[in-house]
Scaffold this active site. Structure first.
Site, PDB file in Angstrom:
ATOM      1  N   SER A 169      11.432 -32.028  -3.982  1.00 60.98           N
ATOM      2  CA  SER A 169      10.504 -31.531  -2.955  1.00 60.98           C
ATOM      3  C   SER A 169      10.835 -30.139  -2.443  1.00 60.98           C
ATOM      4  O   SER A 169      10.092 -29.596  -1.613  1.00 60.98           O
ATOM      5  CB  SER A 169      10.435 -32.511  -1.779  1.00 60.98           C
ATOM      6  OG  SER A 169       9.598 -33.600  -2.102  1.00 60.98           O
ATOM      7  N   LYS A 173       8.102 -27.644  -2.597  1.00 61.52           N
ATOM      8  CA  LYS A 173       7.124 -27.435  -1.518  1.00 61.52           C
ATOM      9  C   LYS A 173       7.352 -26.119  -0.768  1.00 61.52           C
ATOM     10  O   LYS A 173       6.472 -25.670  -0.024  1.00 61.52           O
ATOM     11  CB  LYS A 173       7.157 -28.607  -0.546  1.00 61.52           C
ATOM     12  CG  LYS A 173       6.676 -29.929  -1.169  1.00 61.52           C
ATOM     13  CD  LYS A 173       6.711 -31.060  -0.162  1.00 61.52           C
ATOM     14  CE  LYS A 173       6.109 -32.332  -0.720  1.00 61.52           C
ATOM     15  NZ  LYS A 173       7.041 -33.121  -1.550  1.00 61.52           N
ATOM     16  N   SER A 204       7.417 -34.427   4.304  1.00 60.76           N
ATOM     17  CA  SER A 204       7.487 -34.136   2.867  1.00 60.76           C
ATOM     18  C   SER A 204       6.385 -34.865   2.113  1.00 60.76           C
ATOM     19  O   SER A 204       6.578 -35.335   0.995  1.00 60.76           O
ATOM     20  CB  SER A 204       8.860 -34.513   2.299  1.00 60.76           C
ATOM     21  OG  SER A 204       9.088 -33.830   1.088  1.00 60.76           O
ATOM     22  N   LYS A 254      14.169 -27.251   4.085  1.00 61.33           N
ATOM     23  CA  LYS A 254      13.498 -28.321   3.352  1.00 61.33           C
ATOM     24  C   LYS A 254      14.477 -29.191   2.566  1.00 61.33           C
ATOM     25  O   LYS A 254      15.465 -28.696   2.030  1.00 61.33           O
ATOM     26  CB  LYS A 254      12.485 -27.703   2.375  1.00 61.33           C
ATOM     27  CG  LYS A 254      11.547 -28.707   1.742  1.00 61.33           C
ATOM     28  CD  LYS A 254      10.534 -29.224   2.736  1.00 61.33           C
ATOM     29  CE  LYS A 254       9.736 -30.402   2.180  1.00 61.33           C
ATOM     30  NZ  LYS A 254      10.527 -31.649   2.080  1.00 61.33           N
TER      31      LYS A 254
END
Length: 368
Positions: free
Chosen positions: A36, A39, A96, A201
């Site tokens: 992720s 992202k 997320s 993140k």
């Protein structure tokens, strides 16, 4: 130079964002699955669309069947909803949510496939030479890889290019109305443990392990007061064994960076590193430096022993434009060990002089 602590992760990189120096790394250029952390690139393109006026935060986007059926982490939105862009951004960052991510990708690119093409085009623009994106959310897919160094480049540019949107990464809890209350916590545990951490993140898949790009800003001696006195570090940690391990190892790396190195401001913002002779210009001198000033990171206790040297072309001939790259500032420790090489730019444009001035300088150059 200080040796980093033992870090329990497959790969990592610690960057001093304030000075631009890499303080420590392990296999930073080895291709890995980003999970992720992908992202971050999706967010970059969404923020860019907002900045360009192609989207607004209050604008609502529909939820496609494709977005609704996304596996993995979710915001829990469905095709009956029209969701504001700002809520989708929070769902993508805090929870997320793969569903929120696909909804945003379709809203910006028109389709997921076109958006992925945009991701790879943007990666090239940012200089992410070792990255290849196959989807906007980060689920495992053949050829979907990046590196610790490329992720550091992406995160740094995200913070620099879109400061108005970076605070979304510091949100600890969020959920969209009507979605499960238990799904509200940011997966970045450092936001709850370290008040200096304000993003960015997390990521996890079975193939990638537990990953975290974390950034902190702390007030440090020697840089000044207020925001000018803040020093920002960024850690990229890939392939840890658990959610808690990625947080603990990232914290260890950040703390080491702040204690093992000190920040030294060599030149304040707008102050030249050197004023040097220029030929055939309306001004006899040109100021070289960096618009934001020059800061270097050096081993703790070495700040008072630094040596600097400027390497530049000779002669310098007008015209020279503000921001034009001219020369390098080389910084070394007292024992001669190199610390950093900083590109110097022209701080104030110097235009060509008149015909007579240019002719006179041409003669003087020829005599020399």
């Amino acid at each position: 130079m200080p040796q980093p602590p033992e870090i329990a992760a497959r790969a990592y990189l610690l960057l001093d964002v304030t000075s631009g120096q890499v303080l420590a790394s392990r296999i930073p250029d080895e291709p890995v699955e980003p999970a992720s952390l992908t992202k971050l690139m999706t967010a970059y393109l969404v923020f860019d669309a907002l900045k360009a006026g192609k989207l607004t935060l209050t604008q609502t986007l529909s939820v496609s069947e494709r977005a609704w059926k996304m596996p993995g982490s979710r915001m829990f939105i469905d095709p009956k909803m029209q969701v504001p862009v700002e809520d989708l951004i929070k769902g993508m960052i805090v929870q997320s949510g793969n569903d929120a991510t696909v909804a945003l990708a379709e809203g910006v690119g028109g389709s997921v496939e076109r958006f992925v093409q945009m991701m790879n085009e943007q990666a090239k623009v940012l200089g992410m030479r070792s990255s290849s994106f196959k989807n906007p959310e980060g689920l495992t897919e053949a050829g979907h890889t990046t590196t610790a160094r490329d992720l550091a480049t992406l995160a740094t540019r995200l913070m620099r290019d879109f400061p108005d949107y970076v605070p979304y990464y510091a949100i600890q809890r969020y959920r969209y109305a009507g979605t499960p209350k238990a799904n509200d916590a940011n997966r970045n545990l450092l936001l709850f443990r370290d008040p200096s951490v304000d993003g960015l993140k997390t990521g996890h898949t079975n193939a990638a392990g537990y990953c975290l790009v974390a950034t902190a800003r702390r007030q440090v001696p020697g840089l000044g007061e207020g925001k000018a006195g803040e020093r920002r570090l960024l850690s990229v940690l890939l392939g840890a064994s658990s959610e808690n391990a990625r947080a603990a190892e990232s914290q260890k790396l950040l703390n080491w960076g702040y204690t093992a190195f000190e920040a030294v401001r060599l030149f304040p913002a707008g102050e030249p590193a050197a004023s040097v002779r220029i030929w055939k210009g309306k001004s006899p001198e040109v100021k070289l430096g960096l618009a934001n000033g020059v800061v270097v990171s050096v081993p703790a206790g070495e700040g008072a022993k630094l040596k600097t040297e400027i390497a530049r072309p000779e002669p310098l001939v007008a015209p020279l434009t503000r921001g034009q790259l001219v020369g390098t500032l080389r910084v070394s420790l007292g024992n001669g060990e190199p610390v950093s090489e900083i590109p110097l730019t022209v701080l104030e444009t110097v235009e060509e002089s008149g015909v007579l001035g240019r002719a006179w300088d041409a003669l003087r150059l020829w005599i020399q």
